[in-house]
Design a protein around this motif. Structure first.
Motif, PDB file in Angstrom:
ATOM      1  N   ASP A   3      -3.527   7.082   4.694  1.00 40.51           N
ATOM      2  CA  ASP A   3      -3.876   6.204   3.573  1.00 40.51           C
ATOM      3  C   ASP A   3      -3.771   6.945   2.250  1.00 40.51           C
ATOM      4  O   ASP A   3      -3.294   6.389   1.249  1.00 40.51           O
ATOM      5  CB  ASP A   3      -5.300   5.664   3.754  1.00 40.51           C
ATOM      6  CG  ASP A   3      -5.399   4.630   4.864  1.00 40.51           C
ATOM      7  OD1 ASP A   3      -4.344   4.208   5.379  1.00 40.51           O
ATOM      8  OD2 ASP A   3      -6.528   4.261   5.217  1.00 40.51           O
ATOM      9  N   SER A  51     -14.182   6.939  -1.716  1.00 38.45           N
ATOM     10  CA  SER A  51     -13.456   6.190  -0.694  1.00 38.45           C
ATOM     11  C   SER A  51     -12.055   5.887  -1.207  1.00 38.45           C
ATOM     12  O   SER A  51     -11.805   5.961  -2.419  1.00 38.45           O
ATOM     13  CB  SER A  51     -14.205   4.890  -0.350  1.00 38.45           C
ATOM     14  OG  SER A  51     -14.399   4.103  -1.506  1.00 38.45           O
ATOM     15  N   GLY A  53      -8.829   4.647  -2.871  1.00 39.24           N
ATOM     16  CA  GLY A  53      -8.604   3.733  -3.977  1.00 39.24           C
ATOM     17  C   GLY A  53      -8.454   4.484  -5.279  1.00 39.24           C
ATOM     18  O   GLY A  53      -8.132   5.678  -5.277  1.00 39.24           O
ATOM     19  N   GLY A 102      -9.953  -0.759  -4.566  1.00 37.86           N
ATOM     20  CA  GLY A 102     -10.079  -0.177  -3.239  1.00 37.86           C
ATOM     21  C   GLY A 102      -8.801  -0.390  -2.437  1.00 37.86           C
ATOM     22  O   GLY A 102      -8.008  -1.291  -2.724  1.00 37.86           O
ATOM     23  N   PHE A 103      -8.617   0.452  -1.444  1.00 42.26           N
ATOM     24  CA  PHE A 103      -7.405   0.374  -0.626  1.00 42.26           C
ATOM     25  C   PHE A 103      -7.717  -0.343   0.691  1.00 42.26           C
ATOM     26  O   PHE A 103      -8.556   0.110   1.477  1.00 42.26           O
ATOM     27  CB  PHE A 103      -6.863   1.770  -0.335  1.00 42.26           C
ATOM     28  CG  PHE A 103      -5.645   1.766   0.550  1.00 42.26           C
ATOM     29  CD1 PHE A 103      -4.387   1.520   0.012  1.00 42.26           C
ATOM     30  CD2 PHE A 103      -5.753   2.003   1.917  1.00 42.26           C
ATOM     31  CE1 PHE A 103      -3.252   1.519   0.818  1.00 42.26           C
ATOM     32  CE2 PHE A 103      -4.627   1.989   2.733  1.00 42.26           C
ATOM     33  CZ  PHE A 103      -3.380   1.751   2.176  1.00 42.26           C
ATOM     34  N   LEU A 104      -7.046  -1.490   0.883  1.00 40.36           N
ATOM     35  CA  LEU A 104      -7.135  -2.203   2.150  1.00 40.36           C
ATOM     36  C   LEU A 104      -5.850  -2.037   2.944  1.00 40.36           C
ATOM     37  O   LEU A 104      -5.869  -1.729   4.137  1.00 40.36           O
ATOM     38  CB  LEU A 104      -7.424  -3.690   1.910  1.00 40.36           C
ATOM     39  CG  LEU A 104      -8.719  -4.008   1.150  1.00 40.36           C
ATOM     40  CD1 LEU A 104      -8.833  -5.514   0.909  1.00 40.36           C
ATOM     41  CD2 LEU A 104      -9.929  -3.491   1.922  1.00 40.36           C
ATOM     42  N   ASN A 105      -4.734  -2.255   2.250  1.00 43.01           N
ATOM     43  CA  ASN A 105      -3.422  -2.054   2.856  1.00 43.01           C
ATOM     44  C   ASN A 105      -2.422  -1.849   1.725  1.00 43.01           C
ATOM     45  O   ASN A 105      -2.739  -2.040   0.536  1.00 43.01           O
ATOM     46  CB  ASN A 105      -3.020  -3.232   3.756  1.00 43.01           C
ATOM     47  CG  ASN A 105      -3.065  -4.560   3.005  1.00 43.01           C
ATOM     48  OD1 ASN A 105      -2.316  -4.772   2.054  1.00 43.01           O
ATOM     49  ND2 ASN A 105      -3.953  -5.459   3.444  1.00 43.01           N
ATOM     50  N   GLN A 108      -1.631  -5.035  -0.621  1.00 41.27           N
ATOM     51  CA  GLN A 108      -2.750  -5.358  -1.524  1.00 41.27           C
ATOM     52  C   GLN A 108      -2.878  -4.325  -2.625  1.00 41.27           C
ATOM     53  O   GLN A 108      -3.046  -4.662  -3.814  1.00 41.27           O
ATOM     54  CB  GLN A 108      -4.045  -5.431  -0.706  1.00 41.27           C
ATOM     55  CG  GLN A 108      -5.327  -5.358  -1.525  1.00 41.27           C
ATOM     56  CD  GLN A 108      -5.863  -3.930  -1.623  1.00 41.27           C
ATOM     57  OE1 GLN A 108      -5.636  -3.086  -0.746  1.00 41.27           O
ATOM     58  NE2 GLN A 108      -6.569  -3.655  -2.711  1.00 41.27           N
ATOM     59  N   PHE A 109      -2.789  -3.053  -2.265  1.00 43.85           N
ATOM     60  CA  PHE A 109      -2.981  -1.991  -3.257  1.00 43.85           C
ATOM     61  C   PHE A 109      -1.835  -1.997  -4.277  1.00 43.85           C
ATOM     62  O   PHE A 109      -2.063  -1.779  -5.476  1.00 43.85           O
ATOM     63  CB  PHE A 109      -3.080  -0.627  -2.564  1.00 43.85           C
ATOM     64  CG  PHE A 109      -3.570   0.470  -3.465  1.00 43.85           C
ATOM     65  CD1 PHE A 109      -4.897   0.521  -3.867  1.00 43.85           C
ATOM     66  CD2 PHE A 109      -2.702   1.448  -3.926  1.00 43.85           C
ATOM     67  CE1 PHE A 109      -5.350   1.529  -4.703  1.00 43.85           C
ATOM     68  CE2 PHE A 109      -3.147   2.455  -4.767  1.00 43.85           C
ATOM     69  CZ  PHE A 109      -4.479   2.497  -5.156  1.00 43.85           C
ATOM     70  N   GLU A 112      -2.502  -4.810  -6.838  1.00 42.20           N
ATOM     71  CA  GLU A 112      -3.579  -4.516  -7.779  1.00 42.20           C
ATOM     72  C   GLU A 112      -3.215  -3.338  -8.685  1.00 42.20           C
ATOM     73  O   GLU A 112      -3.619  -3.301  -9.860  1.00 42.20           O
ATOM     74  CB  GLU A 112      -4.874  -4.252  -7.021  1.00 42.20           C
ATOM     75  CG  GLU A 112      -5.365  -5.489  -6.258  1.00 42.20           C
ATOM     76  CD  GLU A 112      -6.815  -5.366  -5.841  1.00 42.20           C
ATOM     77  OE1 GLU A 112      -7.648  -4.995  -6.692  1.00 42.20           O
ATOM     78  OE2 GLU A 112      -7.101  -5.636  -4.657  1.00 42.20           O
TER      79      GLU A 112
END
Length: 240
Positions: A3, A51, A53, A102-105, A108-109, A112
């Motif tokens: 990630d 976390s 992101g 924040g990083f989800l996938n 998405q990242f 944003e």
């Protein structure tokens, strides 16, 4: 790919497509990008957190202080909305502001981050317009109080150095004497006061005063690993 590696790749790619066309450069392979104005930098940092992101920090760094580290002298942590409005100081309780992605996938990242990079670009352009030269910095800092979280000593020193470079000797004297006469407790305060005293001692010779500030800018650039500026550069133009 981890990630962390995905996040770094997306941030770098997005910044290259949005910030590089504006003339910004990446600091090595870091998350820091900067707009080099010769006598100042606009620093854009996609700051990691606890976390996965990123946060966004954008601000001006004045180079007329003898420092070997990167800093946000005006600006800093940015809040933004989905309509690309932004602020450094959102009102307490006002809804709609965010400070972190924040990083989800990856998809998405990426979406944003495109918004965050646009916000950063708009801030860079705003700071270019707000501070085209040292005289504008002098006007802003001399006629305003320190921002939340900003040391009043640094605020006064930057106002004084900007005034010295732009030829406003009364403002330079007022601001630098504030630093030199302050109640000092920490080593960095004594070091800053010594710089202020050094400038005050040249107040009788405006050309020598301006030369001292220009020499400090050149020294700061070396310490930060930035290329030297030459005669006719923006460092010189800022005093005209």
């Amino acid at each position: 790919m981890s990630d962390r590696a995905v996040i770094q790749k997306i941030i770098t790619g997005t910044a290259r497509s949005v910030l590089r066309p504006l003339g910004l450069s990446q600091k090595g392979r870091s998350r820091i990008w900067y707009d080099d104005r010769g006598w100042s930098l606009t620093v854009v940092e996609f700051q990691p957190g606890s976390s996965p992101g990123t946060y966004l920090n954008v601000g001006a760094m004045w180079l007329w202080a003898d420092r070997a580290f990167w800093a946000f002298d005006y600006g800093g942590r940015t809040s933004w909305r989905n309509d690309v409005t932004f602020t450094w100081r959102p009102l307490d309780g006002e809804a709609g502001w965010q400070q972190r992605v924040g990083f989800l996938n990856a998809d998405q990242f990426s979406r944003e981050m495109a918004l965050v990079a646009r916000v950063a670009a708009l801030q860079v352009q705003k700071l270019r317009q707000q501070f085209p030269d040292a005289a504008a910095v002098c006007d802003e800092l001399t006629n305003s109080s320190a921002q939340m979280g900003e040391s009043p000593l640094w605020h006064a020193f930057h106002g004084g150095a900007a005034a010295a470079l732009s030829g406003d000797l009364p403002a330079a004297k007022q601001n630098l004497e504030t630093v030199a006469s302050a109640d000092l407790h920490f080593e960095w305060q004594h070091e800053l006061a010594a710089q202020a005293v050094g400038l005050l001692q040249l107040m009788h010779d405006p050309a020598a005063l301006r030369t001292r500030v220009a020499e400090t800018i050149a020294c700061s650039r070396r310490l930060l690993g930035l290329p030297a500026v030459t005669a006719g550069s923006e460092a010189d133009d800022s005093a005209r």
